[in-house]
Design an enzyme around this catalytic site. Structure first.
Site, PDB file in Angstrom:
ATOM      1  N   MET A 115      -9.876  28.620  14.998  1.00 57.56           N
ATOM      2  CA  MET A 115     -10.614  29.880  15.121  1.00 57.56           C
ATOM      3  C   MET A 115     -11.364  29.921  16.446  1.00 57.56           C
ATOM      4  SD  MET A 115     -14.121  30.750  14.788  1.00 57.56           S
ATOM      5  CE  MET A 115     -15.202  31.953  14.054  1.00 57.56           C
ATOM      6  N   GLN A 116     -11.978  28.811  16.832  1.00 61.69           N
ATOM      7  CA  GLN A 116     -12.714  28.761  18.093  1.00 61.69           C
ATOM      8  C   GLN A 116     -11.787  28.980  19.288  1.00 61.69           C
ATOM      9  OE1 GLN A 116     -14.803  25.020  18.007  1.00 61.69           O
ATOM     10  NE2 GLN A 116     -16.137  25.640  16.301  1.00 61.69           N
ATOM     11  N   GLU A 143      -8.360  25.171   3.389  1.00 60.25           N
ATOM     12  CA  GLU A 143      -7.360  24.285   2.787  1.00 60.25           C
ATOM     13  C   GLU A 143      -7.996  23.331   1.775  1.00 60.25           C
ATOM     14  OE1 GLU A 143      -8.685  22.039   6.541  1.00 60.25           O
ATOM     15  OE2 GLU A 143      -8.485  24.109   5.837  1.00 60.25           O
ATOM     16  N   CYS A 195     -11.088  26.460  11.771  1.00 59.30           N
ATOM     17  CA  CYS A 195     -12.147  25.715  12.438  1.00 59.30           C
ATOM     18  C   CYS A 195     -11.933  25.733  13.955  1.00 59.30           C
ATOM     19  CB  CYS A 195     -12.231  24.294  11.880  1.00 59.30           C
ATOM     20  SG  CYS A 195     -13.810  23.485  12.248  1.00 59.30           S
ATOM     21  N   LYS A 210      12.229  -7.395 -19.290  1.00 59.56           N
ATOM     22  CA  LYS A 210      11.897  -8.566 -18.468  1.00 59.56           C
ATOM     23  C   LYS A 210      10.485  -8.448 -17.903  1.00 59.56           C
ATOM     24  CE  LYS A 210      13.635 -11.273 -14.574  1.00 59.56           C
ATOM     25  NZ  LYS A 210      14.698 -11.374 -13.518  1.00 59.56           N
ATOM     26  N   LYS A 221      10.369  -9.675  -9.349  1.00 59.04           N
ATOM     27  CA  LYS A 221       9.457 -10.747  -8.932  1.00 59.04           C
ATOM     28  C   LYS A 221       8.196 -10.227  -8.238  1.00 59.04           C
ATOM     29  CE  LYS A 221      10.572 -14.381  -9.599  1.00 59.04           C
ATOM     30  NZ  LYS A 221      10.400 -15.191 -10.831  1.00 59.04           N
ATOM     31  N   PRO A 222       8.284  -9.206  -7.337  1.00 59.24           N
ATOM     32  CA  PRO A 222       7.040  -8.709  -6.737  1.00 59.24           C
ATOM     33  C   PRO A 222       6.048  -8.199  -7.777  1.00 59.24           C
ATOM     34  CG  PRO A 222       8.919  -7.939  -5.478  1.00 59.24           C
ATOM     35  CD  PRO A 222       9.469  -8.571  -6.723  1.00 59.24           C
ATOM     36  N   HIS A 280     -13.016  25.457   6.341  1.00 62.47           N
ATOM     37  CA  HIS A 280     -11.744  24.792   6.016  1.00 62.47           C
ATOM     38  C   HIS A 280     -11.236  25.278   4.655  1.00 62.47           C
ATOM     39  CE1 HIS A 280     -11.544  21.581   9.154  1.00 62.47           C
ATOM     40  NE2 HIS A 280     -12.830  21.890   9.253  1.00 62.47           N
ATOM     41  N   SER A 286       0.829  -1.197   0.000  1.00 56.68           N
ATOM     42  CA  SER A 286       0.000   0.000   0.000  1.00 56.68           C
ATOM     43  C   SER A 286       0.867   1.252   0.000  1.00 56.68           C
ATOM     44  CB  SER A 286      -0.928   0.002   1.221  1.00 56.68           C
ATOM     45  OG  SER A 286      -0.165  -0.014   2.421  1.00 56.68           O
ATOM     46  N   GLY A 318       1.053   5.340  -4.048  1.00 57.46           N
ATOM     47  CA  GLY A 318       0.732   6.614  -4.677  1.00 57.46           C
ATOM     48  C   GLY A 318      -0.261   6.508  -5.817  1.00 57.46           C
TER      49      GLY A 318
END
Length: 536
Positions: free
Chosen positions: A385-386, A509, A382, A225, A191-192, A507, A16, A19
């Protein structure tokens, strides 16, 4: 517009975190630069209905779309690369698929038939895959997980069936794999990759193109290969080397003519691509003129993917300001009033990050107190800010017991639930989610950044600014520079007599894009560059 869209299925093997999201985004960008309309879907095999209640340490950030879907962070990459907004139709989990099928079974929709993975689950997956059919030239579908995972099997079967249905010239299978370099032997090992492709072929899928993640370049013999044993053309074995920045990946793929190969295999016209603007953006990332030191104060800092969109927004804003943003990760649990200077005094700005729960809150408040009183640029998102509102109420507005009812309920809860939220008990999907309009006040830093009085930003929160304290806080000097159109909800606060002190309930971003960035991040980094220049 074609009657049937072209489909590109992207799978991953060996391990895993190779990317697939970046590969999907990069391919999408290259094809979009050729004039095609492109969208990307992420299909995740986990049983959770969505990532909204998943721990950030396990899953990373929750990316929220305009229509309020809580999704995998890869949708953020899709938006940042393609400069298009995704929706809940761009994502599906096994939990959603099974939930919908079981709900229909309970309602009698299958007329007493035995409900099975094939055809009922796979048909539901295919229905979701075809949500954009005919609306885009190309639909890229990323299958989460790793080939061989038991939970991925229905998704791979759906890919196989859909390709058969639309025809070979309308679908393409790209497999992302890993070619490890054994340093002691000085060799790359294929091989993998062979085993991964063999596993994929057992499910009826033969990849048309291999993207091979590797630490060193693949020479001609290695590619030959892999091509021989994986039954693909040699030119369709493309190395995917580690890059200095993820935004360089499309340019690396372009050098290997990946998009040309895709166009040929899908019988698409080969219009010319133009990566000039993207190349200038990447150059500024890799060779900036300035440097700024930004502290990111949060409580999930042990897993940077918890703040993935914030990190990418800093890269965008840094490039636009021709500056390298050097991040200092600060655990909010480590900050006290006594040691705040040691953590923060050498920084050009701090961002107090979003989050949930009471852990680390006092550290965030102490950090905000320090930068407010020392003129260091501050950006609160968020919960950030609070916390800024709580700190101002305690230390400026004469409310020493001020708090949020999320942490401690008292009569000085300057942050509180709206009345209609107080009876909610379910945690999944019960927040203010998705895009909401906001009106900005004149002569404010927010308006100077956006250059528009009317904006729309994405939200993911339950608690709001308590209007019972609005008059007192404004009277003490807090500027409410952005509200909902009806004025009821406070969206942006700032301090007029500070170099740059802005907190937002939303948010930003989530809407920062490569090349163009986000107005608030750009303005924040500009203020940080100014401070860094003054300190020289």
């Amino acid at each position: 517009m074609p009657k049937t869209s072209k489909y590109i299925f992207i799978t991953g093997g060996v391990l895993s975190s190779l990317g697939k999201g970046i590969a999907s985004s990069s391919i999408g960008l290259l094809l979009r630069q050729r004039g095609f309309t492109v969208t990307i879907q992420k299909l995740d095999p986990y049983i959770n209905v969505d990532p909204g209640t998943m721990n950030p340490y396990q899953h990373g950030e929750v990316f929220v779309t305009d229509d309020g879907a809580e999704t995998d962070l890869d949708l953020g990459h899709y938006e940042r690369f393609l400069d298009v907004s995704m929706s809940r139709e761009n994502t599906a989990t096994a939990g959603q698929v099974y939930f919908d099928v079981i709900t229909r079974e309970r309602q009698g929709a299958y007329l007493g038939k035995t409900v099975q993975v094939v055809p009922h689950i796979t048909d539901e997956i295919k229905k979701r895959m075809r949500a954009f059919d005919g609306k885009y030239d190309i639909i890229i579908i990323e299958i989460g997980g790793t080939v061989g995972d038991i939970e991925s099997l229905p998704f791979l079967e759906a890919c196989r069936q859909l390709r058969h249905e639309v025809g070979r010239h309308n679908a393409l299978d790209i497999h992302l794999t890993y070619v490890p370099y054994i340093k002691s032997a000085g060799e790359l090992k294929t091989k993998p990759t062979q085993h991964s492709v063999k596993t994929l072929m057992e499910f009826g899928i033969t990849p048309d193109l291999l993207l091979c993640r590797a630490e060193v370049p693949l020479d001609r013999d290695i590619r030959a290969k892999i091509a021989l044993f994986c039954n693909v053309e040699e030119r369709s074995v493309i190395e995917a080397l580690d890059a200095d920045t993820i935004y360089e990946v499309p340019m690396l793929f372009a050098r290997h003519e990946l998009d040309n190969i895709v166009c040929e295999k899908l019988a698409l016209r080969k219009s010319k691509r133009n990566l000039d603007t993207w190349s200038r953006f990447v150059h500024r990332i890799k060779a900036p003129r300035h440097k700024v030191r930004i502290g990111l104060v949060g409580k999930y800092i042990k897993y940077p993917d918890s703040y993935k969109s914030i990190l990418e927004a800093f890269i965008h804003a840094g490039a636009i300001n021709n500056a390298k943003v050097e991040l200092t990760w600060i655990d909010s649990e480590d900050i006290t009033r006594e040691n705040a200077a040691a953590h923060l005094s050498n920084l050009d700005g701090i961002l107090v990050a979003p989050g949930f729960g009471s852990r680390g809150i006092e550290g965030k408040i102490h950090a905000i107190e320090y930068v407010r009183s020392h003129g260091i640029p501050f950006f609160g998102i968020c919960l950030g800010m609070q916390c800024a509102v709580i700190e101002f109420a305690r230390n400026v507005a004469g409310l020493p017991l001020a708090n949020s009812s999320e942490f401690k309920k008292n009569k000085f809860s300057v942050i509180d639930l709206l009345p209609e939220q107080r009876s909610v008990t379910d945690k999944g999907g019960t927040m203010r989610l998705g895009a909401y309009p906001c009106r900005l006040e004149k002569r404010t830093k927010a308006l100077a950044a956006y250059k528009s009085e009317h904006i729309s930003e994405r939200h993911r929160h339950r608690y709001e600014f308590n209007n019972d304290f609005r008059e007192q806080l404004v009277g003490a000097g807090l500027k409410i520079s952005g509200t909902s159109p009806d004025g009821r909800l406070v969206e942006v606060v700032e301090l007029p007599n500070h170099p740059w002190f802005v907190g937002v309930q939303f948010h930003p971003e989530l809407k920062s894009r490569a090349v163009t960035g986000h107005p608030l991040f750009v303005a924040f980094i500009k203020a940080a560059v100014a401070k860094a220049t003054e300190d020289l």
